[in-house]
Structure formats: structure tokens, C-alpha cells
Design a protein around this motif. Structure first.
Motif, PDB file in Angstrom:
ATOM      1  N   VAL A  93       1.053  -1.053  -0.189  1.00 21.10           N
ATOM      2  CA  VAL A  93      -0.278  -0.130  -0.795  1.00 21.10           C
ATOM      3  C   VAL A  93       0.993   1.359   0.080  1.00 21.10           C
ATOM      4  O   VAL A  93       1.737   1.105   0.677  1.00 21.10           O
ATOM      5  N   ARG A  95       0.964   4.860   0.994  1.00 21.68           N
ATOM      6  CA  ARG A  95       0.487   6.249   1.822  1.00 21.68           C
ATOM      7  C   ARG A  95       0.588   7.339   1.690  1.00 21.68           C
ATOM      8  O   ARG A  95       1.819   7.250   1.750  1.00 21.68           O
ATOM      9  N   HIS A 105      -5.564  11.854   3.977  1.00 22.56           N
ATOM     10  CA  HIS A 105      -5.065  10.192   4.733  1.00 22.56           C
ATOM     11  C   HIS A 105      -5.155   9.428   2.809  1.00 22.56           C
ATOM     12  O   HIS A 105      -6.747   9.858   2.562  1.00 22.56           O
ATOM     13  N   SER A 107      -5.054   5.788   0.650  1.00 21.66           N
ATOM     14  CA  SER A 107      -3.887   4.459   0.980  1.00 21.66           C
ATOM     15  C   SER A 107      -4.619   4.367  -1.028  1.00 21.66           C
ATOM     16  O   SER A 107      -5.820   3.639  -0.777  1.00 21.66           O
ATOM     17  N   ASP A 109      -3.604   0.412  -3.259  1.00 20.57           N
ATOM     18  CA  ASP A 109      -3.283  -0.869  -3.337  1.00 20.57           C
ATOM     19  C   ASP A 109      -2.144  -0.345  -4.374  1.00 20.57           C
ATOM     20  O   ASP A 109      -2.264   0.168  -5.214  1.00 20.57           O
TER      21      ASP A 109
END
Length: 527
Positions: A93, A95, A105, A107, A109
């Protein structure tokens, strides 16, 4: 003693594997220079808009104060943003944390990564830094990840890590159409790049800049131009006495400037163009002053377009556009190959579309489609002609052009001249209409002056729709639309006969259903 494990799929020999990059696993800041050189160009333009308007309207004193205020406020905001920005990658991931007042925030994948690009403008090349762009396979509403500015070595390592992990995941999904190899596919010299620029849309760069400057500066810049023209006209020896010769001379100068500007812009943007094959990826490198590297995964190529305008067709060249099934900042991510000899297009297409052995045979559309083409092209021209003739009868202005020619007569003749031009374009449009399909690829072609050949793997087809208005039903025609995976666009087959349309729709639906049932998301035609 056990041997060292092999590097993950997609990593080259000598390149660091993701496991060798522990510093990415902990949250890191961008390079400190990002405070200064990481500002997007659009933000700079927006920040300078008010001072520029003040300079043109009020004077230099207020402009200086506004510039100082913008610099101070912008610097404080940039420093705070740099302190709050963090990124990390643990092998699965990516981030990102950002925001000064409002924290955010995100994230991502690694399996959703679509493209990884490195951009190095001139200032970043001089400072040993780079900007990393990560595009995802989501919709256009999903923003891309932009890491500006990183140390060049860190940017390259992170790109290698992201690609290696992504390819390792894709390798388990059966994407075996592309053969893993590393080689040069295409390289364009500076001459070929400049030829692409002067035969394409870059030729309109200078007129667009002049028009934008006139709108932005308003009366002040117009006054400067008028003064320059008056000064030029006052020098009788500089201009020929004939008005026609003067107009021709000015036209030649403007055309020469436009061609020069187009060649310079094209050379700066696409100089050193190279298309390389790296495993299952295509890597596009371009840029003379600043460099830009784009990575396109071959299994995710959604659509390829071969575009030939009249000038390039006359010279025996074409340009190609590669659409991938995802990205942000627009409907899709598109990589353009500026100029390719026509005889090299088929071999290049087999590189871009792993499912393609050869372009399917194209089937021309029926003669009834010619009537539809004439209707599409003549309708606006005829409407304009009726409006102009009606308006010129209602408005009586005794204005004459040189030679005592009424201006109304000239306008009417120009409008009438549009009708045969539109008819000729309609016939050319119908002549280019064609489509083809085999068990792996669907192809369409259309266009009037410029023709565009569009090729899409059948594995990208998700749904098919057909429509026919009353005029089409009367002529026995339909228009089919193959909806492709991702937000990059659809493939339209315009004005095809009913019988052929029904057969084509059934074949597309069959492959779309097979694509949805397949765990790989691709047509089973070649596995």
C-alpha cells in the motif's frame, strides 16, 4: 545455506528490489526543494493573475506590493504543507498524508496502480530531483498521486518498487499475452519530432498565445500593436507599395513564425522520444529540456488510435495514441507517439496490442450511409445559409468593399461556397467509414479530412448498445457502441447496415460476456 531469493517479477537485473528499500516503509517527507520548485504551474499562473491585472490597470507600485504579499503568504503555506506531507510504501500500500488546515489521508493498493511516471523539468534536472506521478485504475474523479519533489534516486527506486509489486500481482492473474523482454521499440530523431510538430496541432500554438495575450491585456496591448503597425507603415521603404504584396509578405512572416514556434515547442516537449519495452510495460521517454518518462502496462491498454491528417497522409506518416483503462486528471491516460511512417504502423500495433496478430479486414459501410453523411454535413451549412440570406435581406447596409463590390454579395457567395465544401467532406467521411472484427480485436475507421483508425481488444468490451433514429431506420442503418472497460471512452460503429449490425452486436456481446466470466477480465480468444 539457502540461496538468495530472485527479484520480484518486473524488476531488472541490478535494480533494487522492494525488500531492499526499508526507508520507504516509514513515513518520509518530500525533498526540501519541493517548497520552491514543486509548485504546480497552474498555481503560479493563478497567483500572478492579480498582480498582472494590477500592472495593466493601476501601475507598478500596487503591483510590487501585491507580488510581495503573494510571495510571503505562498511561502508560509508551502513550508507548512511540506512539513505536514508524508508518504510511505510497505510493499502493498502506498500511503499519503497531507493538508495544513484540513488533513487528508489516502491509501493506494499496489494492485490498482495503472501508470508510474517520472517527470524532470529543467530546474529539477539541474537540482538532481524528480516528480513521481502514480495513476490508478479508478475513474477520473479519483485523483492521481503526485510526489513533487523527490530526490531523483529515491523517485527511481520507488518507481521500480511499485512496478515490481504491481507486476507480481498481475502475474498471478494470467496476463500472459505480453512476452517479457527489454528492448527499444521506436526512437525518433529531432528532425522527425519537428516534422510531427509542424504537421500537427502545435502549428496553432503561436496564434493561440497571441489571441490569449490580446484578451488578457485588453486595450493596452492592442494600443502597443497599433503603435508598432503605425511605425512600420511610416517607413515606406520597408513595405512594398502594392497592398496585395504587403498582405502576402505579412502572411509569409506570420506563417514562418508559427512554423518556428511549433517546431520549437515540439522539440522541447518530444525531443529524444524513445519507446521501450520493459517486461510487460511500455516505457515512453521524451523531453529535450525537461524529461518525462511514462510507463504503460500492456495488459491494461484499452484503445489504440491511428490518426492521419491530410498533410501527414500526403507525406506517408501517422500518429498513434495509446489509451489505458484508468487514470485521473481527465477521462483517461493517453500517450501519444508523434510520428510513425505508415509502413511501420502494423508492426508497431502488434507491440501495443498483444492480442493483435494483424489488423482485421475492414468492411466498408453501405451506400445508404452516404445519405446520412450528407445530412450530417449539409444540415449546419444549409441552416447557416438560410439564416445569412434572411438576415441580409432584412438588414440594408450600403457598405461596399474595394472595387465597389457590395459586402452583402461577398457574404452570400462565401456562405454558398460552404455547401459544396460540406458535400465533399461528407463524401470523404462516408468513404472512410469502415469496421472490422476477429476473435481478438474490433476496429473502426472514420473521419473526413483526417481519418482515425481505432483498435480495441475484445477483452476490454463490457457492454454493447445499438440505436437507430427514424432516418436510420428508413435507410436500414444502425449505430453500435462498444463500451470499454475503464473511463477512457467507447468504440462507435457509425451507420452500419442492419444485418451486419445484428451479427456484429452478437459477436461483441458474446466476448463481453466471456470477459466478465473470465477471472482475468480478458477475452479467452488467445489463452
Amino acid at each position: 545455506m539457502p540461496s538468495d531469493p530472485p527479484p520480484p517479477t518486473g524488476a531488472r537485473v541490478g535494480e533494487p528490489a522492494p525488500e531492499d528499500l526499508p526507508h520507504f516503509a516509514t513515513p518520509s517527507r518530500l525533498h526540501p526543494l519541493s517548497v520552491v520548485i514543486g509548485v504546480p504551474f497552474t498555481q503560479i499562473v493563478q497567483a500572478l493573475f492579480v498582480p498582472a491585472a494590477a500592472l495593466l490597470t493601476t501601475g507598478a507600485r500596487l503591483t510590487i506590493g501585491l507580488v510581495i504579499g503573494v510571495v510571503v503568504v505562498g511561502s508560509v503555506v508551502r513550508i507548512l504543507a511540506w512539513q505536514r506531507f508524508r508518504f510511505s510504501f510497505d510493499g502493498q500500500v502506498l500511503r499519503i498524508s497531507s493538508g495544513v488546515v484540513r488533513r487528508g489521508h489516502r491509501s493506494v493498493d499496489v494492485g490498482r496502480i495503472q501508470q508510474v511516471e517520472i517527470e524532470r523539468p529543467l530546474l529539477q534536472r539541474l537540482t538532481g530531483t524528480a516528480t513521481l506521478h502514480v495513476e490508478t485504475a479508478g475513474g477520473s474523479s479519483e485523483p492521481a498521486v503526485r510526489l513533487a519533489v523527490l530526490d531523483r534516486h529515491d523517485a527511481e527506486q520507488l518507481r521500480h518498487a511499485l512496478r515490481a509489486r504491481r507486476d507480481g500481482i498481475d502475474g498471478g492473474r494470467g496476463h500472459d499475452d505480453a512476452v517479457a523482454d527489454d528492448r527499444l521499440v521506436l526512437a525518433l530523431g529531432h528532425g522527425r519530432v519537428m516534422l510531427a510538430a509542424v504537421t500537427g496541432v502545435q502549428l496553432f500554438v503561436l496564434p493561440a498565445l497571441v489571441g490569449g495575450a490580446l484578451q488578457l491585456a485588453g486595450g493596452r496591448l492592442t494600443g502597443w500593436i497599433e503603435q508598432g503597425v503605425d511605425l512600420l507603415l511610416s517607413e515606406r521603404d520597408l513595405l512594398p507599395e502594392s497592398p496585395v504584396a504587403t498582405g502576402v509578405g505579412i502572411t509569409i512572416v506570420v506563417l514562418a513564425l508559427a512554423v518556428t514556434a511549433a517546431a520549437v515547442v515540439g522539440l522541447v516537449r518530444d525531443g529524444g522520444f524513445r519507446l521501450e519495452r520493459s517486461g510487460t510495460d511500455l516505457v515512453v521517454r521524451r523531453g529535450l529540456v525537461g524529461t518525462h518518462d511514462s510507463t504503460v502496462p500492456l495488459p491494461r491498454v484499452q484503445l489504440v488510435e491511428v490518426v492521419r491528417n491530410p498533410l501527414r497522409r500526403l507525406l506517408g506518416f501517422a500518429s498513434l495514441r495509446i489509451h489505458s483503462a484508468g487514470g485521473a486528471g481527465g477521462p483517461d491516460r493517453r500517450v501519444t507517439i508523434p510520428l510513425v511512417p505508415t509502413h511501420d504502423v502494423p508492426s508497431l500495433l502488434t507491440e501495443l496490442l498483444p492480442a493483435l496478430d494483424e489488423v482485421p479486414e475492414l468492411v466498408a459501410h453501405p451506400a445508404a450511409a452516404r445519405r446520412r453523411a450528407l445530412w450530417r454535413w449539409l444540415r449546419p451549412s444549409t441552416t447557416l445559409a438560410v439564416v445569412v440570406w434572411t438576415a441580409t435581406h432584412l438588414v440594408d447596409l450600403s457598405v461596399h468593399l474595394p472595387g465597389d463590390v457590395p459586402w452583402v454579395t461577398v457574404v452570400r457567395l462565401l456562405v454558398l461556397a460552404m455547401l459544396p465544401v460540406a458535400a465533399g467532406l461528407a463524401l470523404a467521411d462516408h468513404r472512410h467509414l469502415a469496421h472490422g472484427i476477429d476473435d481478438r480485436i474490433v476496429v473502426t475507421r472514420r473521419g473526413a479530412l483526417s481519418s482515425t483508425l481505432r483498435l480495441a481488444p475484445l477483452g476490454r468490451v463490457q457492454a454493447v448498445t445499438s440505436r437507430a433514429n427514424p432516418f436510420q431506420r428508413h435507410l436500414g442503418l444502425q449505430t453500435l457502441t462498444a463500451h470499454l472497460a475503464g473511463p477512457g471512452g467507447d468504440l462507435e460503429v457509425l451507420d452500419v447496415g442492419d444485418a451486419r449490425a445484428d451479427d456484429l452486436r452478437e459477436r461483441l456481446v458474446e466476448h463481453a460476456a466471456a470477459s466478465l466470466r473470465s477471472p482475468t477480465g480478458s477475452s479467452p480468444g488467445r489463452h
